[in-house]
Design a protein around this motif. Sequence first.
Motif, short mmCIF file in Angstrom:
data_model
loop_
_atom_site.label_atom_id
_atom_site.label_comp_id
_atom_site.label_asym_id
_atom_site.label_seq_id
_atom_site.Cartn_x
_atom_site.Cartn_y
_atom_site.Cartn_z
N ASP A 216 0.67 -1.15 0.01
CA ASP A 216 -0.22 0.15 0.30
C ASP A 216 1.08 1.53 0.34
N ARG B 248 -2.84 1.35 12.12
CA ARG B 248 -2.11 2.00 11.12
C ARG B 248 -3.42 2.17 10.10
N ASP C 40 -8.14 0.93 0.33
CA ASP C 40 -8.60 -0.88 -0.35
C ASP C 40 -9.33 -0.48 -1.43
N GLN D 188 -8.06 -6.23 3.52
CA GLN D 188 -7.88 -6.39 1.39
C GLN D 188 -8.01 -7.36 1.67
N CYS E 243 -5.50 1.68 6.49
CA CYS E 243 -5.53 0.94 4.79
C CYS E 243 -6.49 1.95 3.79
N TYR F 151 -13.94 -2.43 0.12
CA TYR F 151 -14.05 -2.88 1.19
C TYR F 151 -15.54 -2.41 1.34
N SER G 59 -9.85 3.33 6.86
CA SER G 59 -9.25 2.61 5.44
C SER G 59 -9.97 3.70 4.08
N ASN H 172 -11.55 -0.22 11.43
CA ASN H 172 -10.44 0.47 10.90
C ASN H 172 -10.91 1.63 9.98
N GLY I 246 -7.73 -5.42 10.38
CA GLY I 246 -6.98 -5.00 10.23
C GLY I 246 -6.60 -4.81 8.19
N SER I 247 -5.61 -4.57 8.14
CA SER I 247 -5.06 -4.47 6.93
C SER I 247 -5.17 -5.84 5.86
N SER I 248 -4.62 -7.03 6.39
CA SER I 248 -4.97 -8.41 6.37
C SER I 248 -6.13 -8.13 5.92
N LEU J 26 -1.97 6.63 0.27
CA LEU J 26 -1.93 6.31 1.49
C LEU J 26 -1.34 6.82 2.94
#
Length: 877
Positions: free
Chosen positions: A65, A338, A342, A199, A340, A345, A221, A219, A194-196, A286
């Motif tokens: 990202d 953190r 996407d 995504q 994100c 999403y 994003s 989160n 989270g980010s994982s 980002l």
Amino acid sequence: MAAQDSRQGALADADVDVVVVGAGFAGLYLLHRLRGVGFTTTVLESADDVGGTWYWNRYPGARCDIESIDYSYSFDPELQSEWQWSERYATQPEILRYLGHVADRYDLRRDIRFSTRVTSAAWDGRAAHWRVRTDRGDELTCRFHVMATGCLSLPKTPDVEGVDRFEGELYYTGRWPHAGVDFSGKRVAVIGTGSSGIQSIPIIARQAAALTVFQRTPNFSRPAHNGPVSAAKKAAFEADPAAYREAARWSRLGVPAAPPSQVRALQVSEEERLATYEAAYASGDLLAFSVAYADLGSDPAANETVCEFLRGKIRAIVRNPETAEALCPKDHFYGTKRPCIDTDYFETYNLPHVRLVDLRKDPIRTITETGIDTASSSFELDAIVFATGFDAMTGAIVAVDIRGRDGLALADKWAAGPKTYLGLMTTGFPNFFTITGPGSPSVLSNMAVSIEQHVDWVSACLAHMRAERLDVIEPTPVAEAGWVQHVNDCAEITLYPRAASWYMGANVPGKPRVFLPYVGGVDRYRKACDEVVARGYLGFAFDGPGGARCHDGVVNRLQLDVSMVLELVESLGLPPIETLPVAEARALSVALAADRPPGPAVGDVVDGSLPGAAGPLAYRRYRPAGPGPHPIVVYFHGGGWVLGGLDSDDPFCRDLCVRSDAIVVSVDYRRAPEARFPAAVDDGFAAVGWIAANAEALGGERGRLAVCGWSAGGNVAAVVCQMARDAGGPAIAGQVLVTPVTDWDFSRASYFANAEGYVLTTSMMRWFWDHYADSTDRRHPKASPLRARDLSALPPALVVTCEFDPLRDEGAAYADALAAAGVDARHLPCRGQIHTSLPAVDVILSGASARAEIGAALRRFLGVPAPTTDASRTPTA
Ligand code: N01
């Protein structure tokens, strides 16, 4: 220390010069670089191929990202020109192909032992080498041991009850099957957003018959707007790749960008702010919000404007209002966990077969043989995906049993949080390095840039040692303690520590809550590393045939925000004040104050006039918001008796008013050179007398009065206390002297150590004295209160000094002299601060704790109860 090792074995005994653990971005480049400078190197890697994080994280949707052009190596122009990224944000397979290409291109695999996990490493002080053991039974010795294990490589152990009972398929985003997974027709759960999770969820939703997302914390994003690399980006890079990379190396976040804004979010109109946010949102970058305004990372109210903007976007996308609301982050500030970017999403939650379970309202009770039971429902599932994150930054390092000098375990040394020097080394573990270790910018930056910087630094260090015939390197306790303090100081002025994030270790039960990365920026960090080398490896001890040597000390002793202000001042290229005519000097100081934050709101502010020693003087009265009557603090502004006035110290007066819950009356005493010594102190004394006599008319309480002053105003306050004592009144309950002038004596050490570079200079101070008092008058206690023959029976005092201030030592001397004379005097030295720090309310945030102590001292002097909440901090969102 390094010097304590009595090395007996020959260094040639070691099997290799360097063992590197990990063959990801960091390990590959380190191997290449070390070969280049002639060190034999073996890389140990638990996977069966190169790639590190990009080897393991093969979950659907995994991609970088940070734009791929930026998230790639810069060390070889040919490599740069021959590799073309197909997308703005490359997918995991493409990044893995890239790393494979790098491994092939530089023939790296021949020095990598795959499928080999390092289990322990122990320092042998007598042989001056490390003994490394692996799960395959290897044992090899090396002179230097480097952990290039990545910041996010050890998946968190699932902490959900019943996970072992599940009879369906279990997947972990950080350990995804190489063959891939087909979710077609299946009922799937994803735990973690989270980010994982963000995504993978849209992609899994495309396949699955039903997808249930179990969300504990929503989160922030926003759309990545992925696609081909933009023509503009390509052009910017290809125009001059070397310059482009150099700009990245000296940027705040490791990506070439305009310098972070100096504008505060609430300084501009809402319309302008929203336009900025729309542009940041549309950019798909980002980092766009991180640099949009100067105070988003530190001011809760400013940050909240971003949070609400992004929540508005979520509400506009997600059709079900209840789901939308559950997806809106409300427990942390933007960026403190953190964020994100996407692809679709939030849109995914509009699909009929996708459901969100808000675990805050309906927590998981247990995983069963067939699914997940929450407090209110049961979910039948075919597969569960854990996207629950990592034991970040320290997990993969302490997972290896690393023993330093005298068998000290790294896990024990770091039990209360990691302690490193520069995130590169840790005391007690000679010749042991971490790449992007805790205490370095690492995860707060473009990792590719930070990895290259660490690898280059370590390689150069090893080459230096060889050239100097040095065998052992280790940071000193002083240097390490100084760096740990600096890392903490930097984090403390941001909003980061307020979030329960993995940056804070908060995602792993039992992990100490310590802010792990260095928030000062890639540029400042690189400067510190370079400075350490330029100063003879400041803070490192070496030993070897070339001799034992150590230049001990601490790098980056200034507070982060003080450094930033000094850099800004330097960039303005202003003439030294003392070279200007007085009128111009005054105009310049007024102009410099124009754009600063206004300070906190108070009940009301009224300007008036009072009789001074030789005519009327203006004053400004600040009243607290709460019901009175309040005690009174008489305040004297700074400015070397020449500059300053009611406006110059206005934010500080507001801050004093809020913190002390007292009325503050700021007095516009006469200035030099129009009115020279003793006009200022005579006015100060007259003003205190009048204010004491007119306390009720000012809304205050008679008999409860303290004085406070900064710089020359501190001089006035100190002298007024002596005059009041000698005159038998008025009664002064206490004095707060903030970096005061107390003595005309330029021979003290702080006048030399801090002569220039910290705003107030020694020559400026001479200029002030020249305007204020003749040389004979300067010795008078009304000019130099430290010279008073009798300092007894003065009001209790708090004397505040700043480390990088020419006036530091005379302030300390006055505190000492007061205490020696039996006065209840306390000295508050402020680490890493300069003369102008404390009145810089909402600019030098690191001065807030000292301002809180000033407020507390005034309350104590005046008998005001302590506040129930910290007035300096808005409650967390
Ligand atoms: O892990 P995370 P990640 N029950 O820790 C939740 C980088 N990265 O793998 O916030 C229920 O961020 C947890 O909830 P909470 C990037 O730096 C980059 O997603 O602890 N839920 C959270 O929602 C990133 O920040 C990319 O309340 C549980 C989630 O699981 C870092 O790696 C891609 C739970 C974990 O989120 C880690 O990201 C991927 C439980 N018991 C990752 N335990 C790029 O795009 C945890 N959670 C480059």
